[in-house]
Design an enzyme around this catalytic site. Structure first.
Site, PDB file in Angstrom:
ATOM      1  N   ASN A 210      45.622  23.423  13.339  1.00  0.00           N
ATOM      2  CA  ASN A 210      44.651  23.287  12.245  1.00  0.00           C
ATOM      3  C   ASN A 210      44.080  21.881  12.235  1.00  0.00           C
ATOM      4  O   ASN A 210      44.421  21.055  13.077  1.00  0.00           O
ATOM      5  CB  ASN A 210      45.306  23.648  10.905  1.00  0.00           C
ATOM      6  CG  ASN A 210      46.498  22.762  10.624  1.00  0.00           C
ATOM      7  OD1 ASN A 210      46.366  21.554  10.495  1.00  0.00           O
ATOM      8  ND2 ASN A 210      47.678  23.372  10.564  1.00  0.00           N
ATOM      9  N   ASP A 279      51.277  28.780   9.596  1.00  0.00           N
ATOM     10  CA  ASP A 279      52.002  29.888   8.953  1.00  0.00           C
ATOM     11  C   ASP A 279      52.402  30.963   9.959  1.00  0.00           C
ATOM     12  O   ASP A 279      53.321  31.730   9.719  1.00  0.00           O
ATOM     13  CB  ASP A 279      51.122  30.521   7.869  1.00  0.00           C
ATOM     14  CG  ASP A 279      51.002  29.598   6.664  1.00  0.00           C
ATOM     15  OD1 ASP A 279      52.033  29.022   6.270  1.00  0.00           O
ATOM     16  OD2 ASP A 279      49.877  29.445   6.138  1.00  0.00           O
ATOM     17  N   ASP A 306      59.365  28.871   6.761  1.00  0.00           N
ATOM     18  CA  ASP A 306      58.761  28.081   5.686  1.00  0.00           C
ATOM     19  C   ASP A 306      59.688  26.898   5.382  1.00  0.00           C
ATOM     20  O   ASP A 306      60.745  27.064   4.771  1.00  0.00           O
ATOM     21  CB  ASP A 306      58.533  28.946   4.441  1.00  0.00           C
ATOM     22  CG  ASP A 306      57.677  28.207   3.419  1.00  0.00           C
ATOM     23  OD1 ASP A 306      57.913  27.001   3.201  1.00  0.00           O
ATOM     24  OD2 ASP A 306      56.763  28.836   2.861  1.00  0.00           O
ATOM     25  N   ILE A 307      59.296  25.733   5.854  1.00  0.00           N
ATOM     26  CA  ILE A 307      60.155  24.544   5.753  1.00  0.00           C
ATOM     27  C   ILE A 307      60.383  24.164   4.293  1.00  0.00           C
ATOM     28  O   ILE A 307      61.504  23.908   3.849  1.00  0.00           O
ATOM     29  CB  ILE A 307      59.511  23.364   6.508  1.00  0.00           C
ATOM     30  CG1 ILE A 307      59.275  23.756   7.969  1.00  0.00           C
ATOM     31  CG2 ILE A 307      60.357  22.108   6.406  1.00  0.00           C
ATOM     32  CD1 ILE A 307      58.312  22.848   8.716  1.00  0.00           C
ATOM     33  N   LYS A 337      52.598  28.964  -5.871  1.00  0.00           N
ATOM     34  CA  LYS A 337      53.466  28.350  -4.843  1.00  0.00           C
ATOM     35  C   LYS A 337      54.576  27.539  -5.503  1.00  0.00           C
ATOM     36  O   LYS A 337      55.726  27.548  -5.052  1.00  0.00           O
ATOM     37  CB  LYS A 337      52.642  27.468  -3.898  1.00  0.00           C
ATOM     38  CG  LYS A 337      51.841  28.280  -2.892  1.00  0.00           C
ATOM     39  CD  LYS A 337      50.972  27.433  -1.980  1.00  0.00           C
ATOM     40  CE  LYS A 337      50.107  28.359  -1.110  1.00  0.00           C
ATOM     41  NZ  LYS A 337      49.049  27.704  -0.393  1.00  0.00           N
ATOM     42  N   LYS A 341      58.200  29.082  -4.646  1.00  0.00           N
ATOM     43  CA  LYS A 341      59.051  28.282  -3.756  1.00  0.00           C
ATOM     44  C   LYS A 341      60.047  27.432  -4.539  1.00  0.00           C
ATOM     45  O   LYS A 341      60.799  26.656  -3.943  1.00  0.00           O
ATOM     46  CB  LYS A 341      58.186  27.387  -2.856  1.00  0.00           C
ATOM     47  CG  LYS A 341      57.255  28.172  -1.933  1.00  0.00           C
ATOM     48  CD  LYS A 341      56.667  27.293  -0.833  1.00  0.00           C
ATOM     49  CE  LYS A 341      55.594  28.043  -0.053  1.00  0.00           C
ATOM     50  NZ  LYS A 341      55.161  27.382   1.169  1.00  0.00           N
TER      51      LYS A 341
HETATM   52  O1  PMT Z   1      46.394  15.576   7.223  1.00  0.00           O
HETATM   53  P1  PMT Z   1      45.085  15.272   6.514  1.00  0.00           P
HETATM   54  O2  PMT Z   1      43.901  15.397   7.425  1.00  0.00           O
HETATM   55  O3  PMT Z   1      45.126  13.959   5.794  1.00  0.00           O
HETATM   56  O4  PMT Z   1      44.884  16.393   5.403  1.00  0.00           O
HETATM   57  C1  PMT Z   1      45.741  16.457   4.309  1.00  0.00           C
HETATM   58  C2  PMT Z   1      46.147  17.896   3.990  1.00  0.00           C
HETATM   59  C3  PMT Z   1      44.923  18.647   3.475  1.00  0.00           C
HETATM   60  C4  PMT Z   1      46.711  18.588   5.230  1.00  0.00           C
HETATM   61  C5  PMT Z   1      47.258  17.781   2.904  1.00  0.00           C
HETATM   62  O5  PMT Z   1      46.768  17.156   1.775  1.00  0.00           O
HETATM   63  C6  PMT Z   1      47.796  19.171   2.532  1.00  0.00           C
HETATM   64  O6  PMT Z   1      47.253  19.877   1.702  1.00  0.00           O
HETATM   65  N1  PMT Z   1      48.934  19.573   3.171  1.00  0.00           N
HETATM   66  C7  PMT Z   1      49.489  20.901   3.047  1.00  0.00           C
HETATM   67  C8  PMT Z   1      48.684  21.879   3.854  1.00  0.00           C
HETATM   68  C9  PMT Z   1      49.268  23.289   3.804  1.00  0.00           C
HETATM   69  O7  PMT Z   1      49.837  23.697   4.760  1.00  0.00           O
HETATM   70  O8  PMT Z   1      49.165  23.879   2.629  1.00  0.00           O
HETATM   71  P2  PMT Z   1      49.712  25.390   2.329  1.00  0.00           P
HETATM   72  O9  PMT Z   1      49.156  25.685   0.986  1.00  0.00           O
HETATM   73  O10 PMT Z   1      49.365  26.277   3.457  1.00  0.00           O
HETATM   74  O11 PMT Z   1      51.282  25.215   2.284  1.00  0.00           O
HETATM   75  C10 PMT Z   1      51.994  24.964   1.076  1.00  0.00           C
HETATM   76  C11 PMT Z   1      53.145  24.039   1.326  1.00  0.00           C
HETATM   77  O12 PMT Z   1      54.125  24.680   2.142  1.00  0.00           O
HETATM   78  C12 PMT Z   1      52.797  22.739   2.025  1.00  0.00           C
HETATM   79  O13 PMT Z   1      53.537  21.708   1.402  1.00  0.00           O
HETATM   80  C13 PMT Z   1      53.261  22.954   3.455  1.00  0.00           C
HETATM   81  O14 PMT Z   1      53.692  21.733   4.062  1.00  0.00           O
HETATM   82  C14 PMT Z   1      54.437  23.896   3.256  1.00  0.00           C
HETATM   83  N2  PMT Z   1      54.694  24.815   4.373  1.00  0.00           N
HETATM   84  C15 PMT Z   1      53.751  25.741   4.720  1.00  0.00           C
HETATM   85  C16 PMT Z   1      54.036  26.649   5.726  1.00  0.00           C
HETATM   86  C17 PMT Z   1      55.278  26.583   6.384  1.00  0.00           C
HETATM   87  N3  PMT Z   1      55.572  27.419   7.369  1.00  0.00           N
HETATM   88  N4  PMT Z   1      56.177  25.666   6.032  1.00  0.00           N
HETATM   89  C18 PMT Z   1      55.897  24.783   5.030  1.00  0.00           C
HETATM   90  O15 PMT Z   1      56.734  23.936   4.715  1.00  0.00           O
END
Ligand code: PMT
Length: 410
Positions: A210, A279, A306-307, A337, A341
């Site tokens: 991504n 994901d 999912d970490i 979320k 979570k």
């Molecule tokens: O890196 P930059 O270019 O500075 O951009 C910043 C950002 C937009 C990436 C950052 O601010 C951000 O939003 N990070 C989380 C992105 C994300 O994966 O969001 P999500 O809504 O898909 O996931 C929710 C949370 O679960 C996140 O904290 C993610 O780290 C975590 N996660 C998601 C999937 C997974 N398999 N394991 C996880 O731990």
């Protein structure tokens, strides 16, 4: 309560005529509630006796690196761990050079290499020695290493010169020590941050990933370090330089990131998941480059671990902060979320909007927790990182958490 109550200050005294002021400094630090232990270099003992410092600090004074009399003969490690701050006052030109060069040939320089506490130097020397290009270059290097400077002041000097190079007065040094502790609101905390994208391989030349640049996570790691935390940064593939003073673990895939997080999580006080973890990953990893054919190609994907949810589900989780990256229904999805979570907090940001979110210098956050939330308007990621950490520490303390180092619960 005095402003330095229970703070452990390791005072290093080096060879300078200004060493006579160190005795008064110790007295004033103790008046503010600090516990002070003193290390003297051999040159310092020519200017003031260890016995004077011992009487004023109420503690034995350390002068030797290799001292077979001490209990473990590992004094440098014990002192390095004990310190909340290593203050070197006065710091001679020679000692600054030694520190800039990473030497470890006496007790004080060895402790400086071994400590995780902030190091502050208060230079004292002849004004020409201070202006010398070698000294100035050493000072620049020390600042790059995150070492803070108190002074020097300008005025008349013991050698008869007038200029820059005087040690600050003890009361000014104490004021500056107090200021450092006020901004060091994460001292004693271990903060683990994830940053950047993950890559999920399809074959040896292709992957799914991504647009995350890692900037948000790196800014958080840097702000946490500046606020005095021990910081571990687990980063997917990015093009950013490492953050000084932060332990960087570079990983590739979601599975690698999970392993890296879980092997370190037991000592973590605050976990901040800013990484954009994939994901899904291909169900099958091809060992050879897939040839192209005329027909369409379909890849089957499976979920990655999912970490964030794994950490939050631990029997004794750290204070756990997630991010939510959304293109619509930002607050609604972020709250979902937060609840699903079982997080302490979530920072929601728009993605797919020009100028914020992925791969930009700026961002805007809606920080949510069970009973409330706060909006942090568009600003540089470096600025938002500091604001986010202040909110985190407020909620952390309101929820009655204690850092591992203070609760002794490693
Ligand atoms: O890196 P930059 O270019 O500075 O951009 C910043 C950002 C937009 C990436 C950052 O601010 C951000 O939003 N990070 C989380 C992105 C994300 O994966 O969001 P999500 O809504 O898909 O996931 C929710 C949370 O679960 C996140 O904290 C993610 O780290 C975590 N996660 C998601 C999937 C997974 N398999 N394991 C996880 O731990």
């Amino acid at each position: 309560m005095n402003t330095l109550t229970d703070k452990h200050i390791l005072l290093g005294i080096t060879g300078s005529i200004a060493a006579y002021k160190s005795a008064d400094l110790v007295r004033r630090l103790r008046e503010q509630g600090a516990q002070v232990q003193v290390i003297m270099t051999a040159a310092a003992t020519a200017f003031i006796t260890p016995l004077t410092l011992q009487s004023i600090s109420g503690q034995p004074v350390y002068t030797q690196l290799l001292d077979a009399v001490t209990e473990s003969a590992m004094e440098h490690i014990e002192l390095a761990r004990w310190a909340d701050m290593v203050l070197i006052a006065p710091a001679s030109a020679d000692f600054l050079a030694k520190l800039a060069g990473g030497h470890a040939d006496d007790l004080l320089s060895t402790v400086c290499l071994a400590t995780n506490a902030p190091i502050v130097v208060a230079p004292a020397m002849n004004s020409f020695m201070w202006q010398a290009p070698a000294t100035q270059e050493n000072c620049q290097r020390l600042q790059q290493y995150g070492i803070k400077f108190f002074g020097p002041a300008t005025g008349s000097q013991a050698c008869g010169e007038v200029g820059k190079g005087r040690l600050l007065e003890p009361n000014e040094l104490v004021d500056q020590v107090q200021e450092v502790f006020q901004t060091q609101f994460l001292a004693g905390y271990h903060v683990l941050v994830t940053a950047g994208p993950t890559r999920e391989d399809i074959d040896p030349v292709r992957f799914i990933s991504n647009r995350s640049s890692g900037r948000m996570g790196y800014a958080i790691a840097q702000s946490a370090k500046m606020a005095g935390a021990q910081v571990t940064l687990i980063s997917g593939p990015v093009a950013l330089p490492p953050v000084a003073g932060v332990q960087l673990i570079s990983v590739y895939s979601a599975q690698d990131m999970l392993t890296a997080v879980m092997t370190r999580i037991a000592t973590v006080d605050i976990f901040i998941a800013a990484a954009a973890v994939a994901d899904y990953r291909p169900s099958q990893l091809f060992s050879h480059k897939i040839k192209k054919y005329d027909a369409d190609w379909q890849i089957t994907l499976e979920r990655t671990p999912d970490i964030l949810a794994t950490v939050a589900a631990l029997p004794h989780p750290p204070f756990t902060v997630g991010f939510a990256a959304e293109t619509d229904n930002l607050l609604e999805y972020a709250r979902e979320k937060l609840q699903q979570k079982q997080l302490n907090m979530i920072a929601a940001n728009w993605v797919g909007v020009a100028g914020i979110g992925f791969d930009s210098e700026k961002n805007a956050l809606n920080v949510l927790w069970a009973e409330g939330g706060i909006e942090l308007p568009c600003a540089a990621k470096t600025e938002l990182a500091g604001q986010l950490l202040e909110i985190i520490i407020q909620q952390y303390q309101q929820n009655g958490y204690l850092p591992h180092q203070k609760s002794g619960s490693y």
